[in-house]
Design a protein around this motif. Structure first.
Motif, PDB file in Angstrom:
ATOM      1  N   GLN A  45      75.436  44.104  28.727  1.00 58.74           N
ATOM      2  CA  GLN A  45      76.599  44.901  29.104  1.00 58.74           C
ATOM      3  C   GLN A  45      77.737  44.728  28.094  1.00 58.74           C
ATOM      4  N   VAL A  46      77.976  43.483  27.673  1.00 56.52           N
ATOM      5  CA  VAL A  46      79.032  43.239  26.683  1.00 56.52           C
ATOM      6  C   VAL A  46      78.671  43.895  25.358  1.00 56.52           C
ATOM      7  N   ALA A  47      77.416  43.742  24.928  1.00 57.47           N
ATOM      8  CA  ALA A  47      76.985  44.344  23.663  1.00 57.47           C
ATOM      9  C   ALA A  47      77.076  45.873  23.721  1.00 57.47           C
ATOM     10  N   LYS A  48      76.702  46.458  24.860  1.00 56.17           N
ATOM     11  CA  LYS A  48      76.793  47.906  25.008  1.00 56.17           C
ATOM     12  C   LYS A  48      78.243  48.366  24.897  1.00 56.17           C
ATOM     13  N   HIS A  49      79.158  47.637  25.523  1.00 48.41           N
ATOM     14  CA  HIS A  49      80.577  47.980  25.452  1.00 48.41           C
ATOM     15  C   HIS A  49      81.080  47.927  24.002  1.00 48.41           C
ATOM     16  N   ILE A  50      80.701  46.876  23.289  1.00 54.96           N
ATOM     17  CA  ILE A  50      81.122  46.738  21.892  1.00 54.96           C
ATOM     18  C   ILE A  50      80.534  47.871  21.054  1.00 54.96           C
ATOM     19  N   ASN A  51      79.254  48.201  21.279  1.00 52.71           N
ATOM     20  CA  ASN A  51      78.618  49.283  20.529  1.00 52.71           C
ATOM     21  C   ASN A  51      79.290  50.626  20.798  1.00 52.71           C
ATOM     22  N   GLU A  52      79.631  50.888  22.052  1.00 57.48           N
ATOM     23  CA  GLU A  52      80.317  52.139  22.385  1.00 57.48           C
ATOM     24  C   GLU A  52      81.692  52.191  21.720  1.00 57.48           C
ATOM     25  N   GLN A  53      82.364  51.071  21.714  1.00 51.26           N
ATOM     26  CA  GLN A  53      83.681  51.002  21.074  1.00 51.26           C
ATOM     27  C   GLN A  53      83.562  51.242  19.572  1.00 51.26           C
ATOM     28  N   GLN A  54      82.513  50.718  18.976  1.00 56.08           N
ATOM     29  CA  GLN A  54      82.296  50.901  17.544  1.00 56.08           C
ATOM     30  C   GLN A  54      81.988  52.352  17.193  1.00 56.08           C
ATOM     31  N   LYS A  55      81.335  53.075  18.099  1.00 55.18           N
ATOM     32  CA  LYS A  55      81.054  54.490  17.868  1.00 55.18           C
ATOM     33  C   LYS A  55      82.346  55.294  17.803  1.00 55.18           C
ATOM     34  N   MET A  56      83.290  54.918  18.663  1.00 54.00           N
ATOM     35  CA  MET A  56      84.569  55.632  18.708  1.00 54.00           C
ATOM     36  C   MET A  56      85.434  55.304  17.489  1.00 54.00           C
ATOM     37  N   ASN A  57      85.430  54.041  17.120  1.00 52.48           N
ATOM     38  CA  ASN A  57      86.255  53.590  16.008  1.00 52.48           C
ATOM     39  C   ASN A  57      85.512  52.460  15.296  1.00 52.48           C
ATOM     40  N   PRO A  58      84.779  52.762  14.224  1.00 52.19           N
ATOM     41  CA  PRO A  58      83.920  51.777  13.567  1.00 52.19           C
ATOM     42  C   PRO A  58      84.634  50.518  13.071  1.00 52.19           C
ATOM     43  N   TYR A  59      85.922  50.586  12.860  1.00 52.62           N
ATOM     44  CA  TYR A  59      86.636  49.429  12.322  1.00 52.62           C
ATOM     45  C   TYR A  59      87.487  48.738  13.381  1.00 52.62           C
ATOM     46  N   SER A  60      87.156  48.934  14.628  1.00 50.79           N
ATOM     47  CA  SER A  60      87.996  48.406  15.698  1.00 50.79           C
ATOM     48  C   SER A  60      87.549  47.046  16.234  1.00 50.79           C
ATOM     49  N   LEU A  61      86.500  46.466  15.701  1.00 39.48           N
ATOM     50  CA  LEU A  61      86.016  45.189  16.208  1.00 39.48           C
ATOM     51  C   LEU A  61      87.024  44.083  15.936  1.00 39.48           C
ATOM     52  N   ARG A  62      87.361  43.365  16.999  1.00 39.62           N
ATOM     53  CA  ARG A  62      88.296  42.243  16.897  1.00 39.62           C
ATOM     54  C   ARG A  62      87.615  40.985  17.404  1.00 39.62           C
ATOM     55  N   ALA A  63      88.160  39.847  17.045  1.00 34.59           N
ATOM     56  CA  ALA A  63      87.618  38.578  17.527  1.00 34.59           C
ATOM     57  C   ALA A  63      87.665  38.520  19.047  1.00 34.59           C
ATOM     58  N   ALA A  64      88.688  39.104  19.644  1.00 31.64           N
ATOM     59  CA  ALA A  64      88.825  39.105  21.102  1.00 31.64           C
ATOM     60  C   ALA A  64      87.672  39.845  21.779  1.00 31.64           C
ATOM     61  N   ASP A  65      87.067  40.803  21.080  1.00 28.54           N
ATOM     62  CA  ASP A  65      85.937  41.534  21.654  1.00 28.54           C
ATOM     63  C   ASP A  65      84.717  40.629  21.845  1.00 28.54           C
ATOM     64  N   LEU A  66      84.662  39.557  21.097  1.00 26.64           N
ATOM     65  CA  LEU A  66      83.516  38.651  21.171  1.00 26.64           C
ATOM     66  C   LEU A  66      83.718  37.525  22.183  1.00 26.64           C
ATOM     67  N   LEU A  67      84.918  37.401  22.737  1.00 25.15           N
ATOM     68  CA  LEU A  67      85.216  36.332  23.687  1.00 25.15           C
ATOM     69  C   LEU A  67      84.307  36.314  24.911  1.00 25.15           C
ATOM     70  N   PRO A  68      83.916  37.461  25.476  1.00 26.29           N
ATOM     71  CA  PRO A  68      83.040  37.404  26.651  1.00 26.29           C
ATOM     72  C   PRO A  68      81.740  36.646  26.411  1.00 26.29           C
ATOM     73  N   PHE A  69      81.269  36.621  25.154  1.00 28.58           N
ATOM     74  CA  PHE A  69      80.041  35.889  24.869  1.00 28.58           C
ATOM     75  C   PHE A  69      80.220  34.396  25.111  1.00 28.58           C
ATOM     76  N   GLY A  70      81.442  33.898  24.999  1.00 28.41           N
ATOM     77  CA  GLY A  70      81.715  32.493  25.276  1.00 28.41           C
ATOM     78  C   GLY A  70      81.471  32.131  26.733  1.00 28.41           C
ATOM     79  N   GLN A  71      81.582  33.107  27.624  1.00 25.66           N
ATOM     80  CA  GLN A  71      81.342  32.864  29.044  1.00 25.66           C
ATOM     81  C   GLN A  71      79.878  32.526  29.311  1.00 25.66           C
ATOM     82  N   PHE A  72      79.000  32.955  28.444  1.00 29.75           N
ATOM     83  CA  PHE A  72      77.581  32.750  28.673  1.00 29.75           C
ATOM     84  C   PHE A  72      77.110  31.363  28.244  1.00 29.75           C
TER      85      PHE A  72
END
Length: 94
Positions: A45-72
């Motif tokens: 689900q997190v990866a899908k959200h990031i991928n969808e966000q990247q489709k809209m704006n390819p350069y929008s990836l931030r470190a904060a987008d990867l924070l949910p992975f820390g929960q796992f």
């Protein structure tokens, strides 16, 4: 997870059964599988959200987008412990 806790804390004095008939092992395997599936679903689900966000704006990836992975990390540590416990149970024949 509750079955795992019960299995990990109770001491059984009964004779070991064949692996396929060991209810403690079966319960622990089922708990581990459920936790693996839940962690996998959440990760997807997190990866899908990031991928969808990247489709809209390819350069929008931030470190904060990867924070949910820390929960796992906690979930994957529990999975590792459960699988180690299962491995040791199988090796010892209990």
């Amino acid at each position: 997870l509750s079955a795992f806790v019960r299995c990990a804390t109770l001491k059984y004095e009964e004779q070991p059964m064949a692996d396929r008939d060991n209810p403690r092992m079966i319960a622990l395997i089922k708990s581990a599988i459920k936790l693996i599936e839940r962690t996998g679903t959440n990760t997807n689900q997190v990866a899908k959200h990031i991928n969808e966000q990247q489709k809209m704006n390819p350069y929008s990836l931030r470190a904060a987008d990867l924070l949910p992975f820390g929960q796992f990390c906690e979930g994957t540590e529990k999975i590792r412990q459960m699988l180690t416990y299962l491995y040791n149970m199988i090796i010892s024949g209990k």
